[in-house]
Design an enzyme around this catalytic site. Structure first.
Site, short mmCIF file in Angstrom:
data_model
loop_
_atom_site.label_atom_id
_atom_site.label_comp_id
_atom_site.label_asym_id
_atom_site.label_seq_id
_atom_site.Cartn_x
_atom_site.Cartn_y
_atom_site.Cartn_z
N LYS A 73 -13.06 30.17 -10.78
CA LYS A 73 -12.12 29.08 -10.51
C LYS A 73 -12.62 28.23 -9.34
CE LYS A 73 -7.71 31.37 -11.77
NZ LYS A 73 -6.40 31.75 -11.24
N ASP A 106 -2.49 29.20 -11.19
CA ASP A 106 -2.27 30.20 -12.22
C ASP A 106 -2.59 29.57 -13.56
OD1 ASP A 106 -1.56 32.99 -12.38
OD2 ASP A 106 0.13 32.38 -13.64
N SER A 107 -3.30 30.30 -14.38
CA SER A 107 -3.77 29.70 -15.63
C SER A 107 -3.88 30.77 -16.69
CB SER A 107 -5.13 29.03 -15.40
OG SER A 107 -6.02 29.93 -14.76
N PHE A 123 -16.30 31.38 -18.15
CA PHE A 123 -15.78 32.72 -17.84
C PHE A 123 -14.60 33.02 -18.75
CE2 PHE A 123 -11.76 31.91 -15.49
CZ PHE A 123 -11.84 30.53 -15.32
P1 ITT Z 1 -6.43 34.83 -9.09
O1 ITT Z 1 -5.05 35.35 -9.43
O2 ITT Z 1 -7.06 35.51 -7.90
O3 ITT Z 1 -6.49 33.33 -9.00
P2 ITT Z 1 -7.07 35.62 -11.81
O4 ITT Z 1 -8.33 35.54 -12.64
O5 ITT Z 1 -6.32 36.94 -11.81
O6 ITT Z 1 -7.44 35.20 -10.30
P3 ITT Z 1 -4.90 34.31 -13.18
O7 ITT Z 1 -3.89 35.37 -12.93
O8 ITT Z 1 -4.50 32.87 -13.05
O9 ITT Z 1 -6.16 34.43 -12.22
O10 ITT Z 1 -5.49 34.57 -14.62
C1 ITT Z 1 -6.19 33.58 -15.26
C2 ITT Z 1 -6.91 34.18 -16.45
O11 ITT Z 1 -6.80 33.28 -17.56
C3 ITT Z 1 -8.39 34.29 -16.16
O12 ITT Z 1 -8.72 35.54 -15.57
C4 ITT Z 1 -8.99 34.11 -17.54
O13 ITT Z 1 -8.93 35.33 -18.25
C5 ITT Z 1 -8.03 33.12 -18.18
N1 ITT Z 1 -8.48 31.73 -17.94
C6 ITT Z 1 -7.90 30.79 -17.15
N2 ITT Z 1 -8.61 29.66 -17.14
C7 ITT Z 1 -9.69 29.89 -17.92
C8 ITT Z 1 -10.81 29.13 -18.28
O14 ITT Z 1 -11.02 27.91 -17.79
N3 ITT Z 1 -11.71 29.67 -19.11
C9 ITT Z 1 -11.54 30.91 -19.59
N4 ITT Z 1 -10.53 31.72 -19.29
C10 ITT Z 1 -9.60 31.22 -18.44
#
Ligand code: ITT
Length: 213
Positions: A13, A69-70, A154
């Protein structure tokens, strides 16, 4: 140069933020901030989680903080994995585990591959001094491909071909993903809002001060 602290430990991210925002911004994250505890994601929506990440961290630092959050919403799975995207296949799941679980679930619910529509969604929350300054959302529609393809990006990128492209996010060059993605759209909306912030918040932007500082 403006400083933005991302309330994330996901280096992918951070890299995308830095590429999308360009040279005008210095983007840092929590990867080296051992003294900042992990924020539990207990919200029911992307927005609730993004706000909790940003507001909590902004109480502890002087920077302008962005919570992110995504996740991926697959229509045939009723919007799953959604806010559980990172931990879909379990607490310590790898991207590969999550992809495998998603394809197995899709094969069960949609054996004829008729309903492959999906979208990535991203919500950003901007906070300073424990106060929420705004939220910003971006989303991009596309289809789920099987088998996964490509090495870039990713998470679920090898599974997702955005509308208008035959290639997945993991096959497309980063600069294409970072022009059209859910994250790019949300970041552009946030960037457009920055000049309108109260002077006090902008004043922090050039002042440095990393996590805990
Ligand atoms: P933080 O909470 O520390 O930010 P995290 O990876 O746990 O890190 P999230 O809870 O927001 O973050 O989960 C987002 C997940 O959604 C991420 O780990 C991916 O599996 C997926 N994701 C989000 N954006 C993406 C992208 O651009 N490409 C691929 N997968 C994505």
């Amino acid at each position: 140069m403006r400083q933005l602290l991302l309330a994330t430990r996901n280096a992918h991210k951070t890299r995308e933020f830095a590429e999308i925002l360009g040279d005008e911004f210095h983007v840092s994250d929590l990867l080296e901030a051992q003294n900042i505890p992990e924020i539990k994601e207990t919200g029911r929506t992307f927005a609730e989680n993004a706000i909790a990440k940003a507001v909590d961290l902004s109480r502890a630092v002087v920077n302008l903080v962005v919570g992110e959050d995504s996740g991926l919403e697959v229509d045939a799975l009723g919007g799953a994995p959604g806010i559980r995207s990172a931990r879909y296949a379990g607490e310590n799941a790898t991207a590969r585990d999550n992809i495998d679980k998603l394809l197995r679930a899709l094969a069960r619910t949609d054996p004829d591959r008729m309903r492959r529509s999906a979208r990535f969604r991203c919500v950003l929350a901007l906070a300073c001094g424990g106060k929420l300054l705004g939220t910003f959302e971006g989303l991009i529609g596309g289809i789920i491909v099987d088998p996964p393809r490509g090495e870039n990006g990713f998470g679920y990128d090898p599974l997702f071909a955005p509308d208008g492209f035959d290639k997945t996010f993991a096959e497309l060059p980063a600069k294409v993903k970072n022009r059209i993605s859910h994250r790019a759209q949300a970041i552009r909306a946030l960037r457009a809002r920055l000049p309108a912030l109260p002077r006090g918040d902008q004043g922090l932007a050039g002042g440095g001060g990393g996590p805990g500082g």
